[in-house]
Scaffold this motif. Structure first.
Motif, short mmCIF file in Angstrom:
data_model
loop_
_atom_site.label_atom_id
_atom_site.label_comp_id
_atom_site.label_asym_id
_atom_site.label_seq_id
_atom_site.Cartn_x
_atom_site.Cartn_y
_atom_site.Cartn_z
N GLY A 99 -85.54 -21.91 -16.48
CA GLY A 99 -84.25 -21.21 -16.42
C GLY A 99 -84.32 -20.00 -15.49
O GLY A 99 -85.40 -19.58 -15.05
N ALA A 100 -83.13 -19.46 -15.22
CA ALA A 100 -83.05 -18.28 -14.35
C ALA A 100 -83.68 -17.08 -15.03
O ALA A 100 -84.27 -16.22 -14.38
CB ALA A 100 -81.60 -18.00 -14.01
N ASP A 202 -79.49 -13.05 -8.04
CA ASP A 202 -79.22 -13.99 -9.13
C ASP A 202 -77.94 -14.75 -8.75
O ASP A 202 -76.85 -14.22 -8.82
CB ASP A 202 -79.05 -13.16 -10.41
CG ASP A 202 -78.70 -14.00 -11.63
OD1 ASP A 202 -78.32 -15.16 -11.48
OD2 ASP A 202 -78.78 -13.43 -12.74
N VAL A 204 -76.90 -17.82 -10.04
CA VAL A 204 -76.77 -18.96 -10.94
C VAL A 204 -75.37 -19.58 -10.89
O VAL A 204 -75.19 -20.74 -11.23
CB VAL A 204 -77.17 -18.64 -12.40
CG1 VAL A 204 -78.62 -18.23 -12.50
CG2 VAL A 204 -76.26 -17.61 -13.03
N SER A 233 -79.85 -21.93 -11.27
CA SER A 233 -80.06 -22.52 -12.60
C SER A 233 -79.27 -23.82 -12.74
O SER A 233 -78.08 -23.87 -12.43
CB SER A 233 -79.59 -21.54 -13.68
OG SER A 233 -79.61 -22.18 -14.94
N LYS A 244 -82.67 -25.16 -19.88
CA LYS A 244 -83.45 -24.05 -19.33
C LYS A 244 -84.34 -24.48 -18.17
O LYS A 244 -85.57 -24.40 -18.22
CB LYS A 244 -84.31 -23.41 -20.44
CG LYS A 244 -83.50 -22.80 -21.58
CD LYS A 244 -82.61 -21.66 -21.15
CE LYS A 244 -83.37 -20.42 -20.75
NZ LYS A 244 -82.43 -19.30 -20.45
C1 PLP Z 1 -75.97 -13.81 -14.38
C2 PLP Z 1 -76.87 -14.69 -15.17
N1 PLP Z 1 -78.17 -14.76 -14.84
C3 PLP Z 1 -79.02 -15.54 -15.52
C4 PLP Z 1 -78.59 -16.29 -16.58
C5 PLP Z 1 -79.60 -17.11 -17.35
O1 PLP Z 1 -79.70 -18.40 -16.87
P1 PLP Z 1 -80.68 -19.45 -17.58
O2 PLP Z 1 -79.99 -19.95 -18.79
O3 PLP Z 1 -80.92 -20.49 -16.53
O4 PLP Z 1 -81.93 -18.71 -17.94
C6 PLP Z 1 -77.27 -16.25 -16.97
C7 PLP Z 1 -76.80 -17.02 -18.15
O5 PLP Z 1 -75.77 -16.75 -18.72
C8 PLP Z 1 -76.38 -15.43 -16.24
O6 PLP Z 1 -75.08 -15.35 -16.57
#
Ligand code: PLP
Length: 386
Positions: A99-100, A202, A204, A233, A244
Motif C-alpha cells: 500500500g501507499a 503521494d 494515489v 496505490s 494494500k
Molecule cells: C492521500 C492518501 N495517501 C495514502 C493513502 C493510503 O493508501 P493505501 O491504502 O494504499 O496504503 C490514502 C488512503 O486513503 C490516501 O488518501
C-alpha cells in the motif's frame, strides 16, 4: 489480567485511534450510511479475482523478489511511460509496496534523519506526521487555502531552512478534492533547485481527476522527477483498498536507500496479487475509465445536495467532496459529524482531523462518494433534510 511491569514511554504520545476508525465504528453502531472512510461499497472487476485465483493455483505462492514481481514492475513502468511520458528503470527505480502507507513510511524512514525538517501541507493525510516524528524529524506545516486548496508559495519559501530535508505533497488531494496546477510543480521545482531536498509525492488519486483536467505528476516534471519519490496505490485505482498494494517510483540513488528500509519493514508483497495486477494492467481502459466513472458519482452527490443547506466546495479530483455547514450549525465539525451519524444516519469525516491546530471557525465535513448510486441517493435524501 497480566500487565507489563513498567512504564511504557510512547514514541507517539499524541496518537490515538484515527478518526476514520472512530467514524466507521460509529456508523456501524448506528446503522448509518458510511460516507466517512475512503473505500468503495461496490465490488472490483471479477476478472481481477479470477487472475489472483489463477496465479495461486498455478503455484505462485512463495516470496516474490524484494523489489516486487518483475512483471508488475515492468507493467507499472510501461504505464508511467505511456501516461506521463517518463521512463523509469524497472530494475532500479521502482518498488512494489504494501500500500501507499508503507511506501510513505519507508520513504520518510529511509531519507529523513533526526533533526531534519519536513514540510507538509495542511489539511494533511494522517500518516505523514507520525512517520516524520518516528524518524526524529520536525513536522513543518504549510497551509492550503480554500476553496482551491493550492499552496501559497511565498509562505512555503519562508518555511524552508538549511535543515529542510523533504517536502511531502499530495495531489489530487485528500481530504479537499483539490489538485495542483503545473505552476505549482514549477514553483516547487524552483524552491528546491540547487538543494538536496527530496519530494515525496503521494499520487494515489492519480486517475481520479475530473472535468478534463490533467493530473500533474512529479514523475512528469522534468526537474522534479529527479528528486521525487512518486507513490501510487492499487487500492484507489482498482477499488480494492483492502488489498494494500502500492508502489514507489524514484531515481536510482533514492530507490537504493528506500529498498534498504523496505526489505526490513515488509521484505516483499504478496505474490499472486502482484502477478494478477500485472496482467490486469495490460488493458489501460481499466484505469483510464476512472475519471468518467467517479465524475458521475461526484455529480450525483453534488446534484443531490444542491438544494440542501450544505455549501459544496469545488471538487477537481479524488473521491471526496467537502461541504461547508455554516448555514446549518455553529458546532465544531467533530461534534456535528457525530451528531449526523447518530441522528441523521450519515457518517462523514470532520476536516479538523487533518490539522494539528485547525483554523478557527472552519466548518467543513468530508463526504466520500466512492459509493453505489443508490447509497449516494439515500445519503443525499437524509442530508437534504438537515
Ligand atoms: C492521500 C492518501 N495517501 C495514502 C493513502 C493510503 O493508501 P493505501 O491504502 O494504499 O496504503 C490514502 C488512503 O486513503 C490516501 O488518501
Amino acid at each position: 489480567m497480566p500487565r507489563f511491569p513498567g512504564p511504557v514511554e510512547s514514541r507517539l504520545p499524541a496518537v490515538g485511534t484515527t478518526i476514520f476508525t472512530v467514524m466507521s465504528r460509529l456508523a456501524a453502531e448506528h446503522g448509518a450510511i458510511n460516507l466517512s472512510q475512503g473505500f468503495p461499497d461496490f465490488p472490483a472487476d471479477p476478472a481481477l479475482f479470477e487472475l489472483v485465483s489463477k496465479h495461486m493455483r498455478a503455484g505462485s505462492n512463495q516470496y516474490a523478489p524484494m523489489a516486487g514481481a518483475a512483471p508488475l514492475r515492468e507493467a507499472l513502468v510501461r504505464k508511467a511511460e505511456a501516461g506521463l511520458g517518463t521512463a523509469y528503470d524497472p530494475e532500479h527505480e521502482i518498488t512494489v509496496t504494501a500500500g501507499a502507507t508503507q511506501a510513505i513510511y519507508t520513504a520518510v524512514t529511509a531519507l529523513v534523519r533526526p533533526g531534519d525538517e519536513v514540510i507538509v501541507f495542511e489539511p494533511v493525510y494522517d500518516s505523514y506526521a507520525p512517520a516524520i516524528e518516528l524518524a526524529g524529524a520536525t513536522v513543518v506545516r504549510a497551509r492550503l487555502r480554500p476553496p482551491e486548496w493550492r499552496p501559497d508559495w511565498a509562505e512555503v519559501r519562508r518555511l524552508v531552512t538549511p535543515r529542510t530535508r523533504m517536502v511531502m505533497i499530495n495531489s489530487p488531494h485528500n481530504p479537499t478534492g483539490g489538485s495542483w496546477a503545473a505552476e505549482d510543480l514549477d514553483a516547487l521545482a524552483a524552491l528546491t533547485r540547487g538543494t538536496g531536498i527530496v519530494v515525496v509525492s503521494d499520487e494515489v488519486y492519480e486517475h481520479l481527476v475530473f472535468d478534463g483536467r490533467r493530473h500533474e505528476s512529479c514523475a512528469r516534471h522534468p526537474e522534479l522527477r529527479d528528486r521525487s519519490v512518486v507513490i501510487g496505490s492499487f487500492g484507489k485505482t482498482f477499488h480494492v483498498t483492502g488489498w494494500k498494494v502500492g508502489w514507489a517510483l524514484a531515481p536510482r540513488e533514492l530507490m537504493a536507500e528506500f529498498r534498504k528500509v523496505h526489505q526490513f519493514v515488509v521484505f516483499t508483497v504478496n505474490t499472486p496479487v502482484q502477478l494478477a495486477l500485472a496482467e490486469f494492467l495490460e488493458d489501460p481502459a481499466r484505469y483510464l475509465s476512472l475519471p468518467d466513472f467517479y465524475q458521475r458519482k461526484r455529480d450525483l452527490l453534488r446534484a443531490g445536495l444542491a438544494a440542501s443547506r450544505f455549501e459544496l466546495l469545488p471538487c477537481h479530483g479524488t473521491y471526496f467532496q467537502l461541504a461547508a455547514y455554516g448555514r446549518i450549525s455553529d458546532e465544531p465539525d467533530a461534534v456535528l459529524a457525530e451528531r449526523l451519524t447518530r441522528e441523521v444516519g450519515v457518517a462523514t469525516i470532520p476536516v479538523s482531523a487533518f490539522y494539528d491546530t485547525p483554523p478557527a471557525g472552519q466548518r467543513l465535513l468530508r463526504f466520500c462518494f466512492a459509493k453505489k448510486e443508490e447509497t449516494l441517493a439515500r445519503a443525499c435524501e437524509r442530508l437534504a433534510k438537515v
